[in-house]
Scaffold this active site. Structure first.
Site, PDB file in Angstrom:
ATOM      1  CB  THR A   1      -0.918  -0.002   1.250  1.00 53.51           C
ATOM      2  OG1 THR A   1      -1.824  -1.090   1.128  1.00 53.51           O
ATOM      3  CG2 THR A   1      -1.717   1.282   1.370  1.00 53.51           C
TER       4      THR A   1
ATOM      5  CG  ASP B   1      -1.895  -6.563  -2.591  1.00 52.84           C
ATOM      6  OD1 ASP B   1      -2.717  -5.641  -2.560  1.00 52.84           O
ATOM      7  OD2 ASP B   1      -1.793  -7.422  -1.691  1.00 52.84           O
ATOM      8  CB  SER B   2       2.318  -8.322   0.690  1.00 52.40           C
ATOM      9  OG  SER B   2       1.255  -8.207   1.600  1.00 52.40           O
ATOM     10  CB  SER B   3      -2.530 -10.848  -1.451  1.00 49.68           C
ATOM     11  OG  SER B   3      -3.092 -10.051  -0.445  1.00 49.68           O
TER      12      SER B   3
ATOM     13  CB  THR C   1       0.459  -4.367   6.215  1.00 47.21           C
ATOM     14  OG1 THR C   1      -0.792  -4.227   5.535  1.00 47.21           O
ATOM     15  CG2 THR C   1       1.137  -3.029   6.345  1.00 47.21           C
ATOM     16  CG  ASP C   2      -2.812  -7.558   3.169  1.00 46.05           C
ATOM     17  OD1 ASP C   2      -3.113  -6.849   4.153  1.00 46.05           O
ATOM     18  OD2 ASP C   2      -3.380  -7.461   2.066  1.00 46.05           O
TER      19      ASP C   2
ATOM     20  CD  GLN D   1      -8.379 -21.833  17.469  1.00 48.51           C
ATOM     21  OE1 GLN D   1      -9.423 -21.212  17.480  1.00 48.51           O
ATOM     22  NE2 GLN D   1      -8.233 -22.965  16.830  1.00 48.51           N
ATOM     23  CB  CYS D   2      -4.587 -17.826  22.419  1.00 54.98           C
ATOM     24  SG  CYS D   2      -5.866 -18.831  23.163  1.00 54.98           S
TER      25      CYS D   2
HETATM   26  N1  ASP Z   1      -2.851  -5.358   0.294  1.00 50.74           N
HETATM   27  C1  ASP Z   1      -1.708  -4.588   0.747  1.00 50.74           C
HETATM   28  C2  ASP Z   1      -0.489  -5.482   0.719  1.00 50.74           C
HETATM   29  O1  ASP Z   1      -0.292  -6.254   1.609  1.00 50.74           O
HETATM   30  C3  ASP Z   1      -1.967  -4.066   2.123  1.00 50.74           C
HETATM   31  C4  ASP Z   1      -0.863  -3.189   2.684  1.00 50.74           C
HETATM   32  O2  ASP Z   1       0.191  -2.997   2.139  1.00 50.74           O
HETATM   33  O3  ASP Z   1      -1.103  -2.626   3.757  1.00 50.74           O
HETATM   34  O4  ASP Z   1       0.272  -5.402  -0.209  1.00 50.74           O
END
Ligand code: ASP
Length: 346
Positions: A18, A62-64, A94-95, A281-282
């Site tokens: 992002t 995008d990190s996905s 961030t993902d 999973q906590c």
């Molecule tokens: N979808 C974005 C990613 O992980 C989200 C981010 O960067 O905050 O690339």
């Protein structure tokens, strides 16, 4: 350790996320853009008296869309540039940031220099973006030295005001700027007027010989337990051809159902030399196998105690261990032993 006398040199690696995105005119969706777009918004970087260089992935993503190939590419890039820089900043979505940070902590052993991952929740071109401060502070931490040595020679995630060990971090918030948490390990630094380093929590390498181990085996699955999990689903997972590792996200302190069919499935998996790694999973706390009756049977059949591993660290560690030339017993032993500060020792 050698004492540095030169201007700190920091390499900023831009992978996407992002922080560098803009709205696509046609679809209205956020898409990643090149690094020039980011640097234009952070002229302040020039005010550091550091030698800051940048390198951008050819295809920013995008990190996905991150995969182990990206981890290997990034690890190689840092390894090849290691002698030329005192610290590294990785701009990443961030993902899946915590997955990549965890993976790098396993591939780059005996790390003596900081690798600071950061990004932002709002694109850097937007008025209230958190990207600018995240980037500026990450660069400062990557360059930080004490008596000439790196203050934080670890793979870290820096976000908002906290510096976390990367393999202890998880994304916790998809909206607010404090996007990450570290439920089982203290922050390595708190950032306010000053950057307050938590020296006692920082891990320093025993050897200065950086090693690169880039093999990952992706024959891994994650199963999050829930009341109502069916035998069919469980059977389907453990019957996946070639499956080598199963991260079991259990309840509370490592508990799972004691239904005979469930235990039989797990036993069959263990008998097939699938490493079953039990994590909780906590958000915080640890697996204590044998503490309750609901984990005793798993302990007896050879399910591995993942203690306080995050899912991100468990998955990447499993892929890493399975990727090395280790036998089953060694993988099992290392899976429950800290190798990069990713889990508590007991
Ligand atoms: N979808 C974005 C990613 O992980 C989200 C981010 O960067 O905050 O690339």
């Amino acid at each position: 350790m050698s004492v540095l006398k030169h201007t700190p040199r920091v390499l900023v690696v831009y992978t996407g996320g992002t922080i560098g995105m803009i709205k696509d005119d046609e679809s209205g969706a956020l898409i990643p853009l090149d690094f020039v777009h980011i640097s234009d918004h952070v002229p302040e970087l020039k005010r550091f008296r550091f030698d800051i260089r940048t390198v951008s992935f050819e295809n920013v993503i995008d990190s996905s869309n991150v995969s182990p190939e990206i981890w290997v590419k990034l690890a190689n890039l840092i390894y090849d540039s290691y002698d030329a820089y005192d610290g590294f900043v990785v701009l990443h979505g961030t993902d899946t940031m915590s997955y990549t940070a965890s993976a790098l902590s396993f591939t780059l052993r005996n790390l003596g220099k900081p690798i600071i991952f950061t990004g932002s929740q709002l694109p850097i071109g937007t008025l209230r973006s958190d990207g600018k401060m995240n980037l500026i502070t990450a660069v400062e931490i990557a360059a930080a030295r004490h008596h000439g040595n790196a203050i934080v020679p670890e793979v870290c995630v820096f976000f908002e005001n906290k510096l976390y060990r990367g393999n202890r971090s998880s994304k916790q918030n998809a909206e607010f700027f404090d996007a990450f948490r570290s439920g089982n390990y203290p922050a390595l630094a708190d950032v306010g007027i000053n950057i307050r380093y938590n020296y006692a929590a920082i891990r320093y390498p025993r050897s200065q010989n950086l090693e690169l181990h880039c093999e990952f085996n992706t024959q891994v699955a994650v199963l999050k337990l829930f009341p109502g999990l069916s035998r069919e689903v469980m059977m389907a997972i453990i019957s996946i051809p070639g499956l080598r590792g199963l991260v079991l996200e259990s309840f509370g302190a490592g508990n799972a159902p004691t239904f005979p069919w469930f235990l039989a499935c797990l036993e069959a998996a263990v008998a097939k030399d699938i490493i079953v790694l039990n994590i909780t999973q906590c958000f915080a706390g640890t697996v204590m196998m044998g503490h309750y009756d609901t984990s005793l049977a798993m302990l007896k059949m050879g399910v591995v105690n993942g203690k306080d591993l995050t899912t991100e660290a468990a998955v990447t560690k499993m892929m890493f261990l399975l990727g090395q030339d280790y036998d089953f017993a060694k993988i099992k032993a290392l899976a429950q032993t800290p190798i990069a500060g990713e889990m508590s020792a007991v």
